[in-house]
Design an enzyme around this catalytic site. Structure first.
Site, PDB file in Angstrom:
ATOM      1  N   HIS A  68      25.807  27.968  -8.833  1.00 45.01           N
ATOM      2  CA  HIS A  68      26.113  27.260 -10.180  1.00 45.01           C
ATOM      3  C   HIS A  68      26.778  28.051 -11.118  1.00 45.01           C
ATOM      4  O   HIS A  68      26.479  29.282 -10.907  1.00 45.01           O
ATOM      5  CB  HIS A  68      24.439  27.024 -10.550  1.00 45.01           C
ATOM      6  CG  HIS A  68      24.056  25.666  -9.972  1.00 45.01           C
ATOM      7  ND1 HIS A  68      22.554  25.484  -9.694  1.00 45.01           N
ATOM      8  CD2 HIS A  68      24.438  24.607  -9.624  1.00 45.01           C
ATOM      9  CE1 HIS A  68      22.214  24.169  -9.431  1.00 45.01           C
ATOM     10  NE2 HIS A  68      23.546  23.655  -8.921  1.00 45.01           N
ATOM     11  N   ASP A  70      26.267  29.014 -14.248  1.00 43.98           N
ATOM     12  CA  ASP A  70      25.677  29.979 -15.154  1.00 43.98           C
ATOM     13  C   ASP A  70      25.420  31.285 -14.091  1.00 43.98           C
ATOM     14  O   ASP A  70      25.105  32.226 -14.975  1.00 43.98           O
ATOM     15  CB  ASP A  70      24.442  29.245 -15.453  1.00 43.98           C
ATOM     16  CG  ASP A  70      23.346  29.032 -14.705  1.00 43.98           C
ATOM     17  OD1 ASP A  70      23.882  28.280 -13.526  1.00 43.98           O
ATOM     18  OD2 ASP A  70      22.050  28.976 -15.068  1.00 43.98           O
ATOM     19  N   HIS A 272      15.524  33.923 -16.449  1.00 43.22           N
ATOM     20  CA  HIS A 272      16.368  32.783 -16.321  1.00 43.22           C
ATOM     21  C   HIS A 272      15.562  31.543 -17.059  1.00 43.22           C
ATOM     22  O   HIS A 272      15.201  30.719 -16.824  1.00 43.22           O
ATOM     23  CB  HIS A 272      16.364  32.112 -14.809  1.00 43.22           C
ATOM     24  CG  HIS A 272      17.235  31.175 -14.704  1.00 43.22           C
ATOM     25  ND1 HIS A 272      17.002  29.971 -14.496  1.00 43.22           N
ATOM     26  CD2 HIS A 272      18.792  31.034 -14.560  1.00 43.22           C
ATOM     27  CE1 HIS A 272      18.089  29.006 -14.405  1.00 43.22           C
ATOM     28  NE2 HIS A 272      19.159  30.024 -14.237  1.00 43.22           N
TER      29      HIS A 272
END
Length: 305
Positions: A68, A70, A272
């Site tokens: 992903h 990010d 996160h």
């Protein structure tokens, strides 16, 4: 004396905020030698490295938990800067399906590189722990996680250190030096003049430190085994339970706290975090009774010695 230094370069989920960059963790291991590793490399990671005063050229291995953006989109800029600073050493990029994504990154734009970038595929299915790097002092391993895409967690595990107690050895009748010590260290025991000498009879064993990083995942059996007795557990804690969307495949903060308790983790860092938590007071209220839990912040450093 050895030391593990963990620097949080990015602690947000999905979208960066004024105070939180995308996921990246820099680990430095210091003993007689120094080793430098990067776990995830979200957008803006190289700027975070510079701002923290860390050495990006000494990173030889980067571990991506999943593809992903990010968690990996900072790779392109970081590799170009390495090239501009005349890097010659190989760079290894580990990750699930690395052979699919790393060549794609290397093919973007007109940039060229004077060093080799090597992809290292990491197993992302099943329950087996994969050993990725091993030295005389530590092991870096991975295990499959459960996210919306192929994902893994990583562990940096220092090997136990054995220190011979010469006084104990002398009382048993061993010589002051000789190959007998190497035999006992290598095999755990050896026969000396007809007597079996076990390692614990003549040595002090100092337990090695263990750092575990989940990446993005829901709580699962693999992690419960992988994180057992971790000195530092760094875990996806994107939402409070009341805010969690089950379809996003993230752990809730409450679940991570329970995991840390269940696995006997000495420290747990909640990272996160969703951008909805610009004010972390609600999270602080949830973790107030967990003395070993902390909320991650960009540029936070954790030292294990």
């Amino acid at each position: 004396m050895t030391q593990i230094e963990v620097t949080f370069l990015g602690t947000t989920a999905a979208i960066p905020t004024k105070h939180r960059n995308h996921a990246a963790i820099y680990l430095r291991y210091q003993s007689e030698n120094e080793f430098f590793y990067l776990f995830d490399c979200g957008e803006g990671t190289q700027r975070q490295i510079f701002s923290a005063g860390l050495n990006f050229m000494r990173i030889n291995d980067i571990f991506i938990t999943h593809w992903h953006a990010d968690h990996f989109s900072g790779l392109l800029g970081l590799m170009q800067t390495m090239n501009m600073d005349d890097r010659k050493k190989d760079l290894n990029i580990y990750g699930p399906e690395a052979g699919k994504f790393v060549p794609t990154l290397l093919g973007l734009g007109y940039g060229s590189k004077n060093f080799h970038v090597l992809h290292q595929n990491v197993e992302f299915e099943g329950t087996s722990v994969s050993k990725l790097i091993e030295t005389n002092e530590f092991v870096i391993s991975s295990v499959p996680m459960k996210h919306s895409v192929p994902a893994v967690a990583y562990a940096f595990v220092e090997k136990d250190r054995v220190k011979i107690d010469k006084e104990k050895a002398k009382k048993i009748g061993l010589p002051s030096k000789g190959p007998i010590y190497a035999q006992i260290k290598d095999k755990g025991s050896a026969i000396f003049k007809g007597t079996k000498i076990n390692l614990e009879d003549i040595a002090l064993i100092e337990k090695g430190k263990k750092v575990v990083y989940s990446g993005d995942t829901v709580i699962n059996k693999n992690m419960k085994i992988f994180a057992e007795n971790a000195d530092l557990l760094i875990h996806d804690a994107t939402f409070l339970e009341k805010d969690r969307d089950q379809g996003q495949k993230h752990a809730s903060i409450e679940e991570v706290l329970e995991l840390a308790k269940e696995t006997n983790a000495k420290q747990v860092i909640l990272t996160h975090l969703s951008r909805r938590y610009q004010d972390t007071s609600d999270i602080k209220d949830v973790i107030k009774d967990f003395a070993n839990a902390k909320i991650a912040k960009d540029f936070m450093k954790i030292m294990l010695a």
